[in-house]
Design a protein around this motif. Structure first.
Motif, PDB file in Angstrom:
ATOM      1  N   ARG A  17       0.819  -1.217   0.000  1.00 27.36           N
ATOM      2  CA  ARG A  17       0.000   0.000   0.000  1.00 27.36           C
ATOM      3  C   ARG A  17       0.857   1.274   0.000  1.00 27.36           C
ATOM      4  NH1 ARG A  17      -5.244  -1.143   3.713  1.00 27.36           N
ATOM      5  NH2 ARG A  17      -6.067   0.451   2.342  1.00 27.36           N
ATOM      6  N   ALA A  18       1.921   1.266  -0.728  1.00 32.07           N
ATOM      7  CA  ALA A  18       2.834   2.416  -0.760  1.00 32.07           C
ATOM      8  C   ALA A  18       2.258   3.583  -1.561  1.00 32.07           C
ATOM      9  CB  ALA A  18       4.183   2.006  -1.335  1.00 32.07           C
ATOM     10  N   TYR A  19       1.485   3.303  -2.572  1.00 35.94           N
ATOM     11  CA  TYR A  19       0.851   4.331  -3.412  1.00 35.94           C
ATOM     12  C   TYR A  19      -0.661   4.266  -3.217  1.00 35.94           C
ATOM     13  CZ  TYR A  19       5.134   4.522  -6.308  1.00 35.94           C
ATOM     14  OH  TYR A  19       6.405   4.658  -6.771  1.00 35.94           O
ATOM     15  N   LYS A  20      -1.300   5.414  -3.274  1.00 36.31           N
ATOM     16  CA  LYS A  20      -2.764   5.465  -3.306  1.00 36.31           C
ATOM     17  C   LYS A  20      -3.150   6.420  -4.427  1.00 36.31           C
ATOM     18  CE  LYS A  20      -6.886   6.339  -0.557  1.00 36.31           C
ATOM     19  NZ  LYS A  20      -7.400   6.847   0.732  1.00 36.31           N
ATOM     20  N   ILE A  21      -3.738   5.856  -5.465  1.00 40.59           N
ATOM     21  CA  ILE A  21      -4.100   6.631  -6.654  1.00 40.59           C
ATOM     22  C   ILE A  21      -5.562   6.349  -6.969  1.00 40.59           C
ATOM     23  CG2 ILE A  21      -3.592   7.019  -9.093  1.00 40.59           C
ATOM     24  CD1 ILE A  21      -0.717   5.919  -8.409  1.00 40.59           C
ATOM     25  N   ASP A  22      -6.344   7.393  -7.029  1.00 40.63           N
ATOM     26  CA  ASP A  22      -7.779   7.253  -7.309  1.00 40.63           C
ATOM     27  C   ASP A  22      -8.433   6.218  -6.398  1.00 40.63           C
ATOM     28  OD1 ASP A  22      -7.607   9.177  -9.334  1.00 40.63           O
ATOM     29  OD2 ASP A  22      -7.084   7.655 -10.831  1.00 40.63           O
ATOM     30  N   GLU A  23      -8.126   6.328  -5.120  1.00 42.79           N
ATOM     31  CA  GLU A  23      -8.707   5.465  -4.078  1.00 42.79           C
ATOM     32  C   GLU A  23      -8.300   3.990  -4.194  1.00 42.79           C
ATOM     33  OE1 GLU A  23     -10.123   6.933  -1.412  1.00 42.79           O
ATOM     34  OE2 GLU A  23      -9.633   8.756  -2.550  1.00 42.79           O
ATOM     35  N   LYS A  24      -7.285   3.691  -4.992  1.00 43.99           N
ATOM     36  CA  LYS A  24      -6.786   2.323  -5.103  1.00 43.99           C
ATOM     37  C   LYS A  24      -5.344   2.283  -4.598  1.00 43.99           C
ATOM     38  CE  LYS A  24      -6.011  -1.537  -8.145  1.00 43.99           C
ATOM     39  NZ  LYS A  24      -5.820  -2.063  -9.451  1.00 43.99           N
ATOM     40  N   TYR A  25      -5.005   1.227  -3.862  1.00 43.60           N
ATOM     41  CA  TYR A  25      -3.664   1.066  -3.320  1.00 43.60           C
ATOM     42  C   TYR A  25      -2.802   0.204  -4.237  1.00 43.60           C
ATOM     43  CZ  TYR A  25      -5.472   2.923   1.039  1.00 43.60           C
ATOM     44  OH  TYR A  25      -6.024   3.732   1.994  1.00 43.60           O
ATOM     45  N   TYR A  26      -1.504   0.549  -4.265  1.00 46.13           N
ATOM     46  CA  TYR A  26      -0.527  -0.216  -5.034  1.00 46.13           C
ATOM     47  C   TYR A  26       0.688  -0.479  -4.150  1.00 46.13           C
ATOM     48  CZ  TYR A  26      -3.179   1.397  -9.085  1.00 46.13           C
ATOM     49  OH  TYR A  26      -4.179   1.661  -9.980  1.00 46.13           O
ATOM     50  N   ASP A  27       1.265  -1.657  -4.313  1.00 46.95           N
ATOM     51  CA  ASP A  27       2.489  -1.991  -3.595  1.00 46.95           C
ATOM     52  C   ASP A  27       3.690  -1.406  -4.321  1.00 46.95           C
ATOM     53  OD1 ASP A  27       0.904  -3.440  -1.864  1.00 46.95           O
ATOM     54  OD2 ASP A  27       1.437  -5.391  -2.732  1.00 46.95           O
ATOM     55  N   GLU A  28       4.779  -1.286  -3.593  1.00 46.63           N
ATOM     56  CA  GLU A  28       6.040  -0.791  -4.135  1.00 46.63           C
ATOM     57  C   GLU A  28       7.056  -1.921  -4.031  1.00 46.63           C
ATOM     58  OE1 GLU A  28       8.168   3.396  -3.575  1.00 46.63           O
ATOM     59  OE2 GLU A  28       8.083   2.245  -1.728  1.00 46.63           O
ATOM     60  N   ILE A  29       7.696  -2.235  -5.140  1.00 45.85           N
ATOM     61  CA  ILE A  29       8.716  -3.275  -5.164  1.00 45.85           C
ATOM     62  C   ILE A  29      10.076  -2.623  -4.958  1.00 45.85           C
ATOM     63  CG2 ILE A  29       9.825  -5.053  -6.576  1.00 45.85           C
ATOM     64  CD1 ILE A  29       7.088  -5.334  -8.029  1.00 45.85           C
ATOM     65  N   LEU A  30      10.844  -3.172  -4.024  1.00 42.28           N
ATOM     66  CA  LEU A  30      12.192  -2.681  -3.747  1.00 42.28           C
ATOM     67  C   LEU A  30      13.164  -3.560  -4.518  1.00 42.28           C
ATOM     68  CD1 LEU A  30      11.776  -2.301   0.114  1.00 42.28           C
ATOM     69  CD2 LEU A  30      11.320  -0.604  -1.671  1.00 42.28           C
ATOM     70  N   MET A  31      14.071  -2.922  -5.251  1.00 43.41           N
ATOM     71  CA  MET A  31      15.047  -3.651  -6.056  1.00 43.41           C
ATOM     72  C   MET A  31      16.441  -3.088  -5.802  1.00 43.41           C
ATOM     73  SD  MET A  31      12.937  -3.987  -9.666  1.00 43.41           S
ATOM     74  CE  MET A  31      13.912  -5.361 -10.298  1.00 43.41           C
ATOM     75  N   GLY A  32      17.460  -3.872  -6.101  1.00 45.59           N
ATOM     76  CA  GLY A  32      18.817  -3.397  -5.918  1.00 45.59           C
ATOM     77  C   GLY A  32      19.810  -4.135  -6.786  1.00 45.59           C
ATOM     78  N   LYS A  33      20.970  -3.527  -6.918  1.00 44.85           N
ATOM     79  CA  LYS A  33      22.054  -4.135  -7.691  1.00 44.85           C
ATOM     80  C   LYS A  33      23.366  -3.843  -6.985  1.00 44.85           C
ATOM     81  CE  LYS A  33      24.117  -4.232 -12.307  1.00 44.85           C
ATOM     82  NZ  LYS A  33      23.958  -3.799 -13.695  1.00 44.85           N
ATOM     83  N   GLU A  34      24.121  -4.902  -6.737  1.00 46.76           N
ATOM     84  CA  GLU A  34      25.442  -4.761  -6.153  1.00 46.76           C
ATOM     85  C   GLU A  34      26.451  -4.570  -7.278  1.00 46.76           C
ATOM     86  OE1 GLU A  34      26.102  -8.133  -3.606  1.00 46.76           O
ATOM     87  OE2 GLU A  34      24.290  -7.700  -2.434  1.00 46.76           O
ATOM     88  N   LEU A  35      27.321  -3.599  -7.108  1.00 46.67           N
ATOM     89  CA  LEU A  35      28.339  -3.330  -8.139  1.00 46.67           C
ATOM     90  C   LEU A  35      29.634  -4.039  -7.807  1.00 46.67           C
ATOM     91  CD1 LEU A  35      27.721   0.486  -8.641  1.00 46.67           C
ATOM     92  CD2 LEU A  35      26.761  -1.411  -9.937  1.00 46.67           C
TER      93      LEU A  35
END
Length: 178
Positions: A160-178
């Motif tokens: 529920r990281a985003y709320k747009i037009d009364e709808k919730y969306y999850d946020e995916i966390l990503m990463g890259k090791e250099l």
């Protein structure tokens, strides 16, 4: 600086943002903020003055483990932006998170990929940054696919990281090791 020729034959230049770009960048942000709901902001939330934006750019430029980029056409139109922020603290300064946006009319031309390649090269050259993180809205499948192609891995989820037009969306966390 990076130079690329995109699919429509146009030359795009990827460069570090300059303080003098503040006004142009604010205009860009006002446009891109309303073109998609994949960003964390809309245009009405971007109420910085030119002086505030200049200070923001200046702060990015003075920190050796932070970066602010623009992609622009030969005529000087900003068509994409990227910020990379990292902590000043010794224990955490090796890792940071980027945010990126591209004008909708330039989607699918490889500009985001070019900017991320620039970011990674810059990060390696800092001899500080060894981890690049990002977060992406769960339904932004094109972006997720690009990040995975470039070697970023899914590392977590914020519900529920985003709320747009009364709808919730999850946020995916990503990463890259250099």
């Amino acid at each position: 600086m990076g130079k690329m020729v995109i699919k429509n034959g146009e030359k795009i230049f990827i460069r570090e943002m300059e303080v003098d770009d503040a006004e142009k960048f604010l205009k860009y942000v006002k446009i891109v903020g309303d073109e998609t709901n994949n960003l964390t902001f809309s245009s009405d939330e971007m109420n910085f003055t030119i002086e505030e934006e200049k200070k923001l750019i200046e702060n990015f430029r003075k920190n050796e483990n932070e970066l602010i980029l623009k992609a622009e056409t030969e005529s000087g139109e900003i068509v994409a932006g990227l910020t990379f922020s990292a902590s000043p603290r010794k224990r955490m300064r090796h890792a940071g998170e980027f945010g990126i946006s591209v004008l909708k009319k330039y989607w699918g031309f490889g500009i985001a990929k070019g900017m991320l390649n620039f970011l990674e090269e810059w990060a390696r050259n800092t001899n500080i940054i060894s981890k690049i993180n990002l977060s992406v809205k769960e339904d932004n499948l094109r972006a997720i696919e690009l990040y995975e192609k470039l070697g970023y891995r899914k590392e977590g989820l914020k519900s529920r990281a985003y709320k747009i037009d009364e709808k919730y969306y999850d946020e995916i966390l990503m990463g890259k090791e250099l």
